[in-house]
Motif scaffolding. Structure first.
Motif, PDB file in Angstrom:
ATOM      1  N   VAL A 290      -5.947  -0.877  10.813  1.00 32.45           N
ATOM      2  CA  VAL A 290      -5.949   0.509  11.263  1.00 32.45           C
ATOM      3  C   VAL A 290      -4.591   0.793  11.907  1.00 32.45           C
ATOM      4  O   VAL A 290      -4.208   0.141  12.881  1.00 32.45           O
ATOM      5  N   VAL A 291      -3.869   1.740  11.342  1.00 34.56           N
ATOM      6  CA  VAL A 291      -2.555   2.098  11.877  1.00 34.56           C
ATOM      7  C   VAL A 291      -2.740   3.163  12.946  1.00 34.56           C
ATOM      8  O   VAL A 291      -3.306   4.235  12.687  1.00 34.56           O
ATOM      9  N   ILE A 292      -2.270   2.862  14.146  1.00 30.54           N
ATOM     10  CA  ILE A 292      -2.467   3.757  15.284  1.00 30.54           C
ATOM     11  C   ILE A 292      -1.115   4.170  15.867  1.00 30.54           C
ATOM     12  O   ILE A 292      -0.095   3.532  15.627  1.00 30.54           O
ATOM     13  N   GLY A 293      -1.130   5.258  16.645  1.00 31.32           N
ATOM     14  CA  GLY A 293       0.096   5.754  17.277  1.00 31.32           C
ATOM     15  C   GLY A 293      -0.253   6.742  18.358  1.00 31.32           C
ATOM     16  O   GLY A 293      -0.357   6.400  19.524  1.00 31.32           O
TER      17      GLY A 293
ATOM     18  N   HIS B 130       0.477  -0.892  15.286  1.00 31.26           N
ATOM     19  CA  HIS B 130       1.006   0.253  16.023  1.00 31.26           C
ATOM     20  C   HIS B 130       2.218   0.831  15.314  1.00 31.26           C
ATOM     21  O   HIS B 130       3.136   0.111  14.924  1.00 31.26           O
ATOM     22  N   ASN B 131       2.227   2.148  15.160  1.00 34.03           N
ATOM     23  CA  ASN B 131       3.354   2.858  14.579  1.00 34.03           C
ATOM     24  C   ASN B 131       4.031   3.676  15.679  1.00 34.03           C
ATOM     25  O   ASN B 131       3.585   4.781  15.988  1.00 34.03           O
ATOM     26  N   PRO B 132       5.103   3.162  16.276  1.00 32.28           N
ATOM     27  CA  PRO B 132       5.762   3.897  17.353  1.00 32.28           C
ATOM     28  C   PRO B 132       6.441   5.175  16.879  1.00 32.28           C
ATOM     29  O   PRO B 132       6.749   6.059  17.678  1.00 32.28           O
ATOM     30  N   ASP B 133       6.664   5.275  15.564  1.00 28.64           N
ATOM     31  CA  ASP B 133       7.349   6.436  14.994  1.00 28.64           C
ATOM     32  C   ASP B 133       6.353   7.417  14.373  1.00 28.64           C
ATOM     33  O   ASP B 133       6.670   8.109  13.412  1.00 28.64           O
ATOM     34  N   PHE B 134       5.143   7.477  14.940  1.00 24.24           N
ATOM     35  CA  PHE B 134       4.074   8.277  14.329  1.00 24.24           C
ATOM     36  C   PHE B 134       4.437   9.758  14.228  1.00 24.24           C
ATOM     37  O   PHE B 134       3.974  10.462  13.329  1.00 24.24           O
ATOM     38  N   ALA B 135       5.263  10.262  15.143  1.00 24.27           N
ATOM     39  CA  ALA B 135       5.600  11.685  15.131  1.00 24.27           C
ATOM     40  C   ALA B 135       6.437  12.082  13.926  1.00 24.27           C
ATOM     41  O   ALA B 135       6.524  13.264  13.597  1.00 24.27           O
ATOM     42  N   SER B 136       7.028  11.099  13.243  1.00 20.49           N
ATOM     43  CA  SER B 136       7.885  11.416  12.093  1.00 20.49           C
ATOM     44  C   SER B 136       7.080  11.730  10.841  1.00 20.49           C
ATOM     45  O   SER B 136       7.626  12.251   9.867  1.00 20.49           O
ATOM     46  N   GLY B 137       5.794  11.394  10.826  1.00 22.25           N
ATOM     47  CA  GLY B 137       4.976  11.716   9.667  1.00 22.25           C
ATOM     48  C   GLY B 137       4.290  10.519   9.028  1.00 22.25           C
ATOM     49  O   GLY B 137       4.381   9.384   9.510  1.00 22.25           O
ATOM     50  N   LEU B 138       3.641  10.801   7.923  1.00 24.72           N
ATOM     51  CA  LEU B 138       2.768   9.833   7.252  1.00 24.72           C
ATOM     52  C   LEU B 138       3.497   8.601   6.732  1.00 24.72           C
ATOM     53  O   LEU B 138       2.962   7.488   6.756  1.00 24.72           O
TER      54      LEU B 138
ATOM     55  N   ALA C 259       5.885   6.741   7.840  1.00 22.75           N
ATOM     56  CA  ALA C 259       6.065   5.662   8.811  1.00 22.75           C
ATOM     57  C   ALA C 259       4.779   4.870   9.003  1.00 22.75           C
ATOM     58  O   ALA C 259       4.811   3.649   9.207  1.00 22.75           O
ATOM     59  N   SER C 260       3.644   5.538   8.933  1.00 21.30           N
ATOM     60  CA  SER C 260       2.360   4.840   9.069  1.00 21.30           C
ATOM     61  C   SER C 260       2.076   3.967   7.860  1.00 21.30           C
ATOM     62  O   SER C 260       1.534   2.866   7.987  1.00 21.30           O
ATOM     63  N   LEU C 261       2.431   4.450   6.689  1.00 23.83           N
ATOM     64  CA  LEU C 261       2.275   3.623   5.490  1.00 23.83           C
ATOM     65  C   LEU C 261       3.105   2.348   5.608  1.00 23.83           C
ATOM     66  O   LEU C 261       2.633   1.252   5.315  1.00 23.83           O
ATOM     67  N   ARG C 262       4.338   2.504   6.066  1.00 25.70           N
ATOM     68  CA  ARG C 262       5.203   1.332   6.215  1.00 25.70           C
ATOM     69  C   ARG C 262       4.650   0.373   7.265  1.00 25.70           C
ATOM     70  O   ARG C 262       4.694  -0.849   7.082  1.00 25.70           O
ATOM     71  N   ALA C 263       4.132   0.914   8.363  1.00 24.11           N
ATOM     72  CA  ALA C 263       3.577   0.064   9.419  1.00 24.11           C
ATOM     73  C   ALA C 263       2.376  -0.720   8.907  1.00 24.11           C
ATOM     74  O   ALA C 263       2.193  -1.897   9.249  1.00 24.11           O
ATOM     75  N   GLY C 264       1.570  -0.100   8.085  1.00 19.97           N
ATOM     76  CA  GLY C 264       0.411  -0.800   7.529  1.00 19.97           C
ATOM     77  C   GLY C 264       0.813  -1.884   6.556  1.00 19.97           C
ATOM     78  O   GLY C 264       0.304  -3.010   6.609  1.00 19.97           O
ATOM     79  N   LEU C 265       1.739  -1.562   5.666  1.00 17.28           N
ATOM     80  CA  LEU C 265       2.185  -2.547   4.676  1.00 17.28           C
ATOM     81  C   LEU C 265       2.862  -3.747   5.344  1.00 17.28           C
ATOM     82  O   LEU C 265       2.810  -4.861   4.816  1.00 17.28           O
ATOM     83  N   ALA C 266       3.459  -3.526   6.500  1.00 14.14           N
ATOM     84  CA  ALA C 266       4.175  -4.606   7.185  1.00 14.14           C
ATOM     85  C   ALA C 266       3.250  -5.726   7.645  1.00 14.14           C
ATOM     86  O   ALA C 266       3.708  -6.837   7.902  1.00 14.14           O
ATOM     87  N   VAL C 267       1.950  -5.439   7.745  1.00 17.09           N
ATOM     88  CA  VAL C 267       1.028  -6.456   8.262  1.00 17.09           C
ATOM     89  C   VAL C 267      -0.068  -6.838   7.270  1.00 17.09           C
ATOM     90  O   VAL C 267      -1.063  -7.450   7.656  1.00 17.09           O
ATOM     91  N   VAL C 268       0.109  -6.504   6.001  1.00 19.36           N
ATOM     92  CA  VAL C 268      -0.929  -6.856   5.023  1.00 19.36           C
ATOM     93  C   VAL C 268      -0.872  -8.321   4.619  1.00 19.36           C
ATOM     94  O   VAL C 268      -1.772  -8.827   3.953  1.00 19.36           O
ATOM     95  N   GLY C 269       0.187  -9.004   5.032  1.00 15.86           N
ATOM     96  CA  GLY C 269       0.271 -10.430   4.710  1.00 15.86           C
ATOM     97  C   GLY C 269       0.374 -10.668   3.220  1.00 15.86           C
ATOM     98  O   GLY C 269       1.187 -10.040   2.534  1.00 15.86           O
ATOM     99  N   GLU C 270      -0.464 -11.557   2.701  1.00 20.16           N
ATOM    100  CA  GLU C 270      -0.381 -11.946   1.298  1.00 20.16           C
ATOM    101  C   GLU C 270      -1.298 -11.130   0.385  1.00 20.16           C
ATOM    102  O   GLU C 270      -1.542 -11.520  -0.752  1.00 20.16           O
ATOM    103  N   ALA C 271      -1.778 -10.012   0.870  1.00 19.74           N
ATOM    104  CA  ALA C 271      -2.649  -9.177   0.040  1.00 19.74           C
ATOM    105  C   ALA C 271      -1.921  -8.739  -1.223  1.00 19.74           C
ATOM    106  O   ALA C 271      -0.752  -8.359  -1.190  1.00 19.74           O
ATOM    107  N   ASP C 272      -2.612  -8.808  -2.341  1.00 18.36           N
ATOM    108  CA  ASP C 272      -2.048  -8.382  -3.618  1.00 18.36           C
ATOM    109  C   ASP C 272      -2.210  -6.882  -3.825  1.00 18.36           C
ATOM    110  O   ASP C 272      -1.474  -6.264  -4.602  1.00 18.36           O
ATOM    111  N   VAL C 273      -3.201  -6.329  -3.151  1.00 15.57           N
ATOM    112  CA  VAL C 273      -3.601  -4.942  -3.354  1.00 15.57           C
ATOM    113  C   VAL C 273      -4.001  -4.365  -2.002  1.00 15.57           C
ATOM    114  O   VAL C 273      -4.565  -5.077  -1.159  1.00 15.57           O
ATOM    115  N   VAL C 274      -3.710  -3.077  -1.783  1.00 17.71           N
ATOM    116  CA  VAL C 274      -4.235  -2.397  -0.604  1.00 17.71           C
ATOM    117  C   VAL C 274      -4.945  -1.121  -1.044  1.00 17.71           C
ATOM    118  O   VAL C 274      -4.554  -0.487  -2.025  1.00 17.71           O
ATOM    119  N   VAL C 275      -5.987  -0.795  -0.317  1.00 16.32           N
ATOM    120  CA  VAL C 275      -6.640   0.496  -0.484  1.00 16.32           C
ATOM    121  C   VAL C 275      -6.310   1.301   0.771  1.00 16.32           C
ATOM    122  O   VAL C 275      -6.609   0.873   1.889  1.00 16.32           O
TER     123      VAL C 275
END
Length: 203
Positions: free
Chosen positions: A54-57, A76-84, A86-102
């Motif tokens: 869950v990406v939060i800010g 945590h997305n510290p840059d949440f005010a910049s828009g969607l 940044a949250s996508l990037r924050a989520g992808l940064a912690v998916v680890g070895e996942a091959d796919v994300v929903v």
């Protein structure tokens, strides 16, 4: 027999929801006894995913509290005010070895776990797809499934832009017809909550 892909869910819940006006954080609004966001996260947890991020800010502490007791990982997305984006990037940064994300949106409480699984099933028979998007009544909706091959392109997005533009220009994106009106319905204003409320049974 091929190896099953590792599938993570990312729920975007960092935004400010300005269109909700002065009624507080829309993700925390009560919907039949549970916050809007909690319903979206429960759909992710109920699907066949290995972990839910869950990406939060904005309203960070209150959002975490609304999900108390659920087995999620917070990013945590510290840059949440910049828009969607940044949250996508924050989520992808912690998916680890996942091959796919929903990727699910926290303000879409009508999406069902079965719909997430339908996207996963569609990818299982078309593993070369870069993404799977739900189709309802001829319209594309959310959540969307993204394969790892698409991650680098998603990470180039900036501002208040999701992956829609990338998906529209990619011939390897597949559509998956679903029987779920929730993929087209989000909460922007307080009146939108009525679309999701359980009907009152009358004797």
């Amino acid at each position: 027999m091929g190896v099953s892909p590792r599938i993570a869910a990312i729920v975007l819940a960092a935004g400010q929801g300005r269109r909700f006006g002065g009624f507080g954080n829309k993700l925390l609004a009560d919907l039949d006894g549970r916050p809007v966001l909690r319903r979206a996260v429960e759909a992710a947890l109920g699907a066949r995913t290995c972990r839910t991020i869950v990406v939060i800010g904005h309203d960070r502490a209150a959002v975490e509290a609304a999900l108390d007791g659920l087995p999620v990982v917070f990013a945590h997305n510290p840059d949440f005010a910049s828009g969607l984006a940044a949250s996508l990037r924050a989520g992808l940064a912690v998916v680890g070895e996942a091959d796919v994300v929903v990727v699910l949106l926290g303000d879409m409480p009508g999406v069902r776990a079965e719909t997430v699984n339908a996207l996963i099933d569609a990818f299982a028979v078309a593993p070369g797809a870069s993404a799977i998007v739900p189709l309802r009544n001829g319209r594309r909706g959310n959540p969307v499934l993204l394969a790892r091959a698409l991650f680098p392109r998603v990470e180039t997005l900036r501002g208040d832009e999701g992956a829609r533009r990338l998906l529209a220009a990619d011939d390897s994106v597949l559509e998956c017809a679903v029987d779920d009106d929730g993929v087209l319905a989000d909460v922007d204003a307080p009146a939108d909550l009525d679309k999701f409320r359980a009907p009152i049974r009358r004797s």
